[in-house]
Design an enzyme around this catalytic site. Sequence first.
Site, PDB file in Angstrom:
ATOM      1  N   LYS A 103       0.841  -1.222   0.000  1.00 14.48           N
ATOM      2  CA  LYS A 103       0.000   0.000   0.000  1.00 14.48           C
ATOM      3  C   LYS A 103       0.867   1.260   0.000  1.00 14.48           C
ATOM      4  O   LYS A 103       0.688   2.147  -0.832  1.00 14.48           O
ATOM      5  CB  LYS A 103      -0.898  -0.009   1.241  1.00 14.48           C
ATOM      6  CG  LYS A 103      -1.483   1.332   1.599  1.00 14.48           C
ATOM      7  CD  LYS A 103      -2.137   1.301   2.969  1.00 14.48           C
ATOM      8  CE  LYS A 103      -2.510   2.676   3.452  1.00 14.48           C
ATOM      9  NZ  LYS A 103      -1.403   3.430   4.065  1.00 14.48           N
ATOM     10  N   ASN A 104       1.805   1.334   0.923  1.00 15.01           N
ATOM     11  CA  ASN A 104       2.555   2.581   1.050  1.00 15.01           C
ATOM     12  C   ASN A 104       3.516   2.819  -0.115  1.00 15.01           C
ATOM     13  O   ASN A 104       3.970   3.935  -0.321  1.00 15.01           O
ATOM     14  CB  ASN A 104       3.301   2.627   2.389  1.00 15.01           C
ATOM     15  CG  ASN A 104       2.351   2.870   3.546  1.00 15.01           C
ATOM     16  OD1 ASN A 104       1.202   3.255   3.348  1.00 15.01           O
ATOM     17  ND2 ASN A 104       2.819   2.626   4.765  1.00 15.01           N
ATOM     18  N   CYS A 116      -5.294   8.053   8.682  1.00 16.76           N
ATOM     19  CA  CYS A 116      -5.565   7.587  10.044  1.00 16.76           C
ATOM     20  C   CYS A 116      -5.283   8.680  11.054  1.00 16.76           C
ATOM     21  O   CYS A 116      -4.311   9.425  10.916  1.00 16.76           O
ATOM     22  CB  CYS A 116      -4.683   6.382  10.367  1.00 16.76           C
ATOM     23  SG  CYS A 116      -5.116   4.931   9.432  1.00 16.76           S
ATOM     24  N   ASP A 164       3.688   0.558  12.190  1.00 11.92           N
ATOM     25  CA  ASP A 164       2.507  -0.018  11.541  1.00 11.92           C
ATOM     26  C   ASP A 164       2.261  -1.476  11.931  1.00 11.92           C
ATOM     27  O   ASP A 164       1.259  -2.068  11.510  1.00 11.92           O
ATOM     28  CB  ASP A 164       2.629   0.088  10.003  1.00 11.92           C
ATOM     29  CG  ASP A 164       2.339   1.503   9.511  1.00 11.92           C
ATOM     30  OD1 ASP A 164       1.999   2.359  10.341  1.00 11.92           O
ATOM     31  OD2 ASP A 164       2.460   1.744   8.300  1.00 11.92           O
ATOM     32  N   ARG A 202      -9.154   0.587   3.296  1.00 12.90           N
ATOM     33  CA  ARG A 202      -8.203   1.526   2.677  1.00 12.90           C
ATOM     34  C   ARG A 202      -6.857   0.867   2.426  1.00 12.90           C
ATOM     35  O   ARG A 202      -6.110   1.299   1.547  1.00 12.90           O
ATOM     36  CB  ARG A 202      -7.988   2.732   3.599  1.00 12.90           C
ATOM     37  CG  ARG A 202      -9.114   3.747   3.574  1.00 12.90           C
ATOM     38  CD  ARG A 202      -8.738   5.019   4.335  1.00 12.90           C
ATOM     39  NE  ARG A 202      -7.315   5.212   4.243  1.00 12.90           N
ATOM     40  CZ  ARG A 202      -6.483   5.280   5.285  1.00 12.90           C
ATOM     41  NH1 ARG A 202      -6.935   5.208   6.488  1.00 12.90           N
ATOM     42  NH2 ARG A 202      -5.198   5.436   5.099  1.00 12.90           N
ATOM     43  N   ARG A 244       0.022  15.073  12.593  1.00 10.71           N
ATOM     44  CA  ARG A 244       0.896  14.547  11.529  1.00 10.71           C
ATOM     45  C   ARG A 244       1.327  15.717  10.650  1.00 10.71           C
ATOM     46  O   ARG A 244       0.825  15.897   9.534  1.00 10.71           O
ATOM     47  CB  ARG A 244       0.171  13.460  10.727  1.00 10.71           C
ATOM     48  CG  ARG A 244      -0.191  12.259  11.589  1.00 10.71           C
ATOM     49  CD  ARG A 244      -0.918  11.193  10.816  1.00 10.71           C
ATOM     50  NE  ARG A 244      -0.043  10.359  10.018  1.00 10.71           N
ATOM     51  CZ  ARG A 244      -0.456   9.310   9.309  1.00 10.71           C
ATOM     52  NH1 ARG A 244      -1.740   8.990   9.296  1.00 10.71           N
ATOM     53  NH2 ARG A 244       0.396   8.590   8.608  1.00 10.71           N
TER      54      ARG A 244
HETATM   55  C1  UD1 Z   1       4.191   6.866   6.552  1.00  7.58           C
HETATM   56  C2  UD1 Z   1       3.243   5.718   6.271  1.00  7.58           C
HETATM   57  C3  UD1 Z   1       2.630   5.207   7.567  1.00  7.58           C
HETATM   58  C4  UD1 Z   1       3.717   4.844   8.549  1.00  7.58           C
HETATM   59  C5  UD1 Z   1       4.702   5.987   8.729  1.00  7.58           C
HETATM   60  C6  UD1 Z   1       5.906   5.608   9.581  1.00  7.58           C
HETATM   61  C7  UD1 Z   1       2.392   6.218   4.080  1.00  7.58           C
HETATM   62  C8  UD1 Z   1       1.257   6.678   3.268  1.00  7.58           C
HETATM   63  N1  UD1 Z   1       2.202   6.211   5.400  1.00  7.58           N
HETATM   64  O1  UD1 Z   1       3.411   7.901   7.145  1.00  7.58           O
HETATM   65  O2  UD1 Z   1       1.855   4.050   7.257  1.00  7.58           O
HETATM   66  O3  UD1 Z   1       3.108   4.600   9.809  1.00  7.58           O
HETATM   67  O4  UD1 Z   1       5.207   6.400   7.445  1.00  7.58           O
HETATM   68  O5  UD1 Z   1       6.544   4.490   9.037  1.00  7.58           O
HETATM   69  O6  UD1 Z   1       3.430   5.828   3.590  1.00  7.58           O
HETATM   70  N2  UD1 Z   1       6.813  14.234  10.867  1.00  7.58           N
HETATM   71  C9  UD1 Z   1       7.011  15.570  11.151  1.00  7.58           C
HETATM   72  N3  UD1 Z   1       7.053  16.443  10.087  1.00  7.58           N
HETATM   73  C10 UD1 Z   1       6.927  16.037   8.809  1.00  7.58           C
HETATM   74  C11 UD1 Z   1       6.730  14.670   8.537  1.00  7.58           C
HETATM   75  C12 UD1 Z   1       6.673  13.792   9.600  1.00  7.58           C
HETATM   76  O7  UD1 Z   1       7.136  15.987  12.307  1.00  7.58           O
HETATM   77  O8  UD1 Z   1       6.979  16.876   7.906  1.00  7.58           O
HETATM   78  C13 UD1 Z   1       6.780  13.268  11.989  1.00  7.58           C
HETATM   79  C14 UD1 Z   1       5.446  12.524  12.106  1.00  7.58           C
HETATM   80  O9  UD1 Z   1       4.525  13.266  12.869  1.00  7.58           O
HETATM   81  C15 UD1 Z   1       5.900  11.243  12.767  1.00  7.58           C
HETATM   82  C16 UD1 Z   1       7.280  10.992  12.162  1.00  7.58           C
HETATM   83  O10 UD1 Z   1       7.712  12.244  11.667  1.00  7.58           O
HETATM   84  O11 UD1 Z   1       6.042  11.461  14.144  1.00  7.58           O
HETATM   85  C17 UD1 Z   1       7.317   9.980  11.033  1.00  7.58           C
HETATM   86  O12 UD1 Z   1       6.335  10.326  10.081  1.00  7.58           O
HETATM   87  P1  UD1 Z   1       6.422   9.885   8.554  1.00  7.58           P
HETATM   88  O13 UD1 Z   1       7.501   8.883   8.395  1.00  7.58           O
HETATM   89  O14 UD1 Z   1       6.466  11.118   7.737  1.00  7.58           O
HETATM   90  O15 UD1 Z   1       5.031   9.194   8.390  1.00  7.58           O
HETATM   91  P2  UD1 Z   1       3.989   9.374   7.235  1.00  7.58           P
HETATM   92  O16 UD1 Z   1       4.671   9.697   5.944  1.00  7.58           O
HETATM   93  O17 UD1 Z   1       2.874  10.245   7.705  1.00  7.58           O
END
Ligand code: UD1
Length: 432
Positions: free
Chosen positions: A33-34, A128, A317, A409, A133
């Site tokens: 998915k991701n 989710c 996850d 999803r 986020r």
């Molecule tokens: C992606 C995955 C999700 C998985 C997560 C961590 C997708 C669509 N989703 O989510 O399934 O749980 O990686 O492996 O691929 N953060 C910030 N600022 C930013 C971006 C992130 O502070 O600009 C923080 C987030 O709040 C979180 C951490 O960084 O605490 C990691 O987030 P991130 O790896 O970006 O997760 P997602 O891309 O949202």
Amino acid sequence: MEFCKFMGVIILDKLVIKGGTRLKGEVSISGAKNAVLALLPATLLNEGVCTINNIPNISDVKILCSILQELGAVITWPTPNEITIDTRHLISHEAPLEMTSKFRASYYLLGSLLGRCHAATIGLPGGCNLGPRPIDQHIKGFEALGAKVEVTQGKIVAKAKKLIGNPVYLDIVSVGATINIMLASVLAEGTTVIDNAAKEPHVVDVANFLNTMGADIRGAGTDIIKINGVKKLQSNVTYSVVPDQIEAGTFMLAAVATRGDLVIKNCIPEHLDCLTAKIIEMGGNVEIEDDSIHVWMKDRPNKAIIKTQPYPGFPTDLQPQIGVCLAISNGTSIINESIFESRFQYTAELNKMGAKIIDQGKSAIFEGVKELYGSSVEATDLRAGAALIIAGIVANGETKLSNLNHIDRGYENIEEKFRKIGANIVRITEED
Ligand code: UD1
């Protein structure tokens, strides 16, 4: 249809699970998915036709395809798991706001459209509810390339006269920001270096896909990724989505929780090394082949300590799914959640089933119980939903699981896959 309203009555899909089953047999893993949620927007960078195989048939993919069509992509589905996308002629750089707000990965449209059109508009990404986020690191990366980004009135607007490669240091390891900056810099002038990049398998998959289309990306899978900008991507390519590491891990943990015996096929075992180690620590048995993992468990799992971390650490996850194993383990276990703030909502649902879990915010304490019993529970998010299915299969009696839209999803044919390995699980439609 998961949810609809008819003459004032709300109709909901639910899963009804009759528990007490030890799962046994073989299960085949779908495309990730991701990964696919980034590969599909990545096609926008290409003035050509992409054929992508091993597409998981999940609702996020369907929404994303509808958005791509609104942007001018011509899409066909020769088979349920194969798609062709012709992105030679785009007609817009503005993605429909309501549709983009339905899922998290819509943020990849920003990087792709910015790269191709030097302009992008999307609605605020949904997905989710795991706590705040932010996407500040994505924006910081776009700005380093010369874009102006505005977040206003429920939408994000990014524009650039031109994009110029630059170093970007991520303050936090972010999968989304790493991929998004990679997407935006493929067609930039010069070289972009992402430092402190995420190393997840789907980061590597997206880089491989972009390189197949003609990009020049090196170092994906390490914490420094170098993107040498190219003038154009103009290829007709065929690509296959990497197997879903999280789906494979979900079934590995289903074998542990149900004291079952499962062969998980079509996966990449190295992507799950940390989970394999934990399962062995918990008393499980794991046998690895080239592209399959055999997991079996005879007794209650041992207690364990888990800390979620970016790859190659324990994936957030898979945290709820291992939480089910710890809920019925022999002893008291602890999970420290270091990625997302609100990832323990499922523990309240598990407690309705007889678990003894104390949610302390950043960590949770699991006092193992001998058995769970069936109850009415809600999927509070995607992975929580998968965990509650496993809990329902473990529990004595009947579990009714609602809020399936989260599960649909991200998991392809989930109840069908569980049924084939012995679970007594059906989807019903009920008035609420
Ligand atoms: C992606 C995955 C999700 C998985 C997560 C961590 C997708 C669509 N989703 O989510 O399934 O749980 O990686 O492996 O691929 N953060 C910030 N600022 C930013 C971006 C992130 O502070 O600009 C923080 C987030 O709040 C979180 C951490 O960084 O605490 C990691 O987030 P991130 O790896 O970006 O997760 P997602 O891309 O949202």
